[in-house]
Design an enzyme around this catalytic site. Sequence first.
Site, short mmCIF file in Angstrom:
data_model
loop_
_atom_site.label_atom_id
_atom_site.label_comp_id
_atom_site.label_asym_id
_atom_site.label_seq_id
_atom_site.Cartn_x
_atom_site.Cartn_y
_atom_site.Cartn_z
N ALA A 182 7.96 10.09 -2.64
CA ALA A 182 8.17 9.08 -3.58
C ALA A 182 9.14 7.43 -3.66
CB ALA A 182 10.17 9.44 -4.68
N LEU A 190 6.22 5.49 -1.68
CA LEU A 190 4.57 5.28 -2.94
C LEU A 190 5.59 4.21 -3.24
CD1 LEU A 190 3.38 5.16 -5.63
CD2 LEU A 190 4.48 6.89 -6.95
N TYR A 191 7.10 3.90 -4.14
CA TYR A 191 8.41 2.75 -4.41
C TYR A 191 8.10 1.65 -3.68
CZ TYR A 191 9.53 6.38 -7.74
OH TYR A 191 9.08 7.49 -8.20
N ARG A 192 7.79 1.94 -2.03
CA ARG A 192 7.75 0.47 -0.86
C ARG A 192 6.69 0.56 -1.05
NH1 ARG A 192 13.73 -0.53 -1.32
NH2 ARG A 192 14.66 0.41 -0.28
#
Length: 185
Positions: A150, A153-155
Amino acid sequence: MSLTIRRLSPQEFALNADSLVDIYISAMGYDPAIREGRIFSWRREVIRPGFTALIAEDATGVIGVAYGFIGTPDSWWDRQLRLALRREGELSAEEIEMLRSYFEVAEVHVLPRMQGHGLGRQLLVELLWNAPGKWALLSTPEVPNESNRAFSLYRSMGFTDVIRQYRYPGDERPFAILKLPLPLS
């Protein structure tokens, strides 16, 4: 792997909330005892302004879900966000502007057996494509060194910190609240 990402109407989302919540429980490792409460909450959220829901399907059925809506001061999460920001001190001009115009990424979940293949990214990109608001906001459980899929992905999409180590009522884990400017580039 043949994969389809499909938008759901609010009615379709509400009708399928039970199986979608099962994906959420599996992906997050939550106790199944929360299932009925989450189904009730998810069905209520279809009336939120800008509600958008997506599913990912393959030959086996639904394998991923994402949904969100325009952030408004009457939502539980917005109240938590404002509380977290105020604990940090006076709100900055950017924080005030962010609170006025954001799209809340309520949930993005992929069945554990399907994680690591880019499906979460596909769901999130499609969810945020043309999303209303100047910011996309979400929260995710904290993990040491941000070492999970997670956070990766976000970074990789450009999400940055708003608040770290926030504890929501009813969940003993700390969460990170992250933001991304919209529209996506």
